[in-house]
Scaffold this active site. Structure first.
Site, short mmCIF file in Angstrom:
data_model
loop_
_atom_site.label_atom_id
_atom_site.label_comp_id
_atom_site.label_asym_id
_atom_site.label_seq_id
_atom_site.Cartn_x
_atom_site.Cartn_y
_atom_site.Cartn_z
N ARG A 42 3.55 -3.80 11.32
CA ARG A 42 3.36 -2.20 9.49
C ARG A 42 5.18 -2.41 9.26
NH1 ARG A 42 0.73 2.63 11.46
NH2 ARG A 42 2.46 3.06 11.46
N SER A 111 -9.62 0.74 9.11
CA SER A 111 -9.92 1.82 9.71
C SER A 111 -10.59 2.91 9.49
CB SER A 111 -8.06 2.53 8.88
OG SER A 111 -7.07 1.61 9.12
N LYS A 140 2.31 8.74 10.42
CA LYS A 140 1.63 8.93 9.58
C LYS A 140 1.03 10.64 9.31
CE LYS A 140 -1.72 5.01 7.92
NZ LYS A 140 -2.61 4.25 8.11
#
Length: 207
Positions: A42, A111, A140
């Site tokens: 990521r 997700s 997050k």
């Protein structure tokens, strides 16, 4: 590696902010040696070329240990380095479009945080689901909490692997594993530790 052979049990999601002055590739290698079975790269704050360069170097490590490399969000980067797959969120490219671009052999994860979303993702061709956030997380901030009961319901509703994500660590991993899922996805529970190898080993023993 065939998609049916992928082991989702200890899924590492990278975040270079947690590394300090440590090298990303060396850290990932130590985590794999400790028991990580899949790596998602990521990179939210780098250029496309920078992401490709980082991904190319990480792929050398994952290939060495025959560990799948998943690229977060970026289909173009996944194609550029021939990654094993991608993970898409609700605001990213659709699963249908990603499949058209990547083909049937690549892994596509999505997700989700409820049964409805999980069923939709499965019907669109997702190979696995990342469900969360299970617990409060600093990595997050735009996530909705998912209960253990909902996690269990999602697992019962679909026929593809389920990975719990969001604040999962050595203290609470057992509670999500008890829901019958296929693995846990972690960030700071490995990358935030001084000894990445031992952190990975401890979590792998739990799962």
């Amino acid at each position: 590696m065939k998609k049916s052979q992928v082991n989702y049990s200890l899924y590492l999601v990278t975040d270079r902010k947690l590394l300090g002055d440590r090298d990303l590739c060396k850290t990932i290698e130590d985590a794999i040696k400790g028991g990580v079975t899949l790596v998602q790269l990521r990179e939210k704050n780098t250029t496309t070329n920078g992401f490709i360069n980082i991904a190319t170097n990480v792929k050398k490590i994952t290939n060495k240990y025959n560990i799948p490399l998943i690229i977060n969000d970026r289909i173009d980067v996944a194609l550029a380095i021939d990654a094993d797959g991608v993970h898409v969120g609700p605001d990213d490219m659709s699963i249908d479009m990603a499949r058209k671009l990547l083909g049937q052999d690549k892994i596509i994860g999505a997700s989700t945080n409820c049964v409805k979303e999980a069923l939709e993702a499965e019907s669109q061709g997702a190979d696995y689901l990342g469900v969360g956030a299970m617990f409060p997380t600093k990595t997050k901030n735009n996530t909705e909490d998912v209960s253990i009961d909902e996690l269990r319901n999602i697992k019962k509703s679909v026929n593809i692997p389920i990975v719990a994500i969001g604040g999962v660590n050595e203290k609470n991993a057992s509670s999500v594993i008890a829901a019958g899922i296929d693995g846990i996805a972690v960030v700071s529970a490995i990358l935030g530790k001084e000894d990445v190898f031992q952190a990975s080993k401890g979590l792998r023993n739990l799962v």
